[in-house]
Design a protein around this motif. Structure first.
Motif, short mmCIF file in Angstrom:
data_model
loop_
_atom_site.label_atom_id
_atom_site.label_comp_id
_atom_site.label_asym_id
_atom_site.label_seq_id
_atom_site.Cartn_x
_atom_site.Cartn_y
_atom_site.Cartn_z
N GLY A 1 -71.50 44.85 101.57
CA GLY A 1 -71.65 44.90 100.12
C GLY A 1 -70.41 44.36 99.46
O GLY A 1 -69.40 44.10 100.11
N ARG A 2 -70.51 44.16 98.13
CA ARG A 2 -69.37 43.66 97.39
C ARG A 2 -69.35 44.26 96.00
O ARG A 2 -70.34 44.77 95.50
CB ARG A 2 -69.38 42.12 97.33
N VAL A 3 -68.17 44.21 95.42
CA VAL A 3 -67.99 44.71 94.05
C VAL A 3 -67.13 43.72 93.28
O VAL A 3 -66.11 43.25 93.77
CB VAL A 3 -67.37 46.12 94.05
N PHE A 4 -67.56 43.38 92.08
CA PHE A 4 -66.76 42.53 91.20
C PHE A 4 -65.75 43.39 90.43
O PHE A 4 -65.86 44.62 90.42
CB PHE A 4 -67.65 41.80 90.21
N HIS A 5 -64.83 42.74 89.75
CA HIS A 5 -63.82 43.45 88.96
C HIS A 5 -64.48 44.26 87.84
O HIS A 5 -63.90 45.24 87.36
CB HIS A 5 -62.81 42.47 88.37
#
Length: 120
Positions: free
Chosen positions: A46-50
């Motif tokens: 998974g990923r998360v943006f700022h």
């Protein structure tokens, strides 16, 4: 520049929380978690943006949660309902730019990995 921690041994059905701290002047806009089981390729988790916007791989949806603390230059991976198939080395990774690419090559900053072992 990235330091992952929090791995360990847990029984199936249990939970773990991984942390990743970034050092340096800038906290990458895109931060992601990947995992690699023995003899397997490195897979996107998974990923998360700022902004806090997240995206998950299918196997992670509903069980894993990524959060981000920009004040502490850190991200977290809360993993619940763990299964033996989740056993892997977990890596955090970053890209200073926003990227929707979920492949490992899209991330150019990597931590050293933390081992998660789920026993049956």
């Amino acid at each position: 520049q990235l330091q992952a921690s929090g791995g360990g041994l847990v029984q199936a059905g249990g939970s773990l929380r991984l942390s990743c701290a970034a050092s340096g002047r800038t906290f990458p806009n895109t931060m992601g978690w990947f995992r690699q089981a023995p003899g397997q390729e490195r897979d996107f988790v998974g990923r998360v943006f700022h902004t806090g916007s997240t995206y998950y791989a299918g196997f992670a949806k509903g069980r894993f949660t990524i959060s981000r603390d920009n004040a502490r230059n850190s991200i977290f991976l809360q993993m619940n309902s763990l299964e033996p198939e989740d056993t892997a080395v977990y890596y955090c990774a970053g890209n200073r730019e926003i990227t929707f690419d979920r492949t490992a090559r899209a991330f150019n900053i990597w931590g050293q990995g933390t081992l998660v072992t789920v026993s049956s």
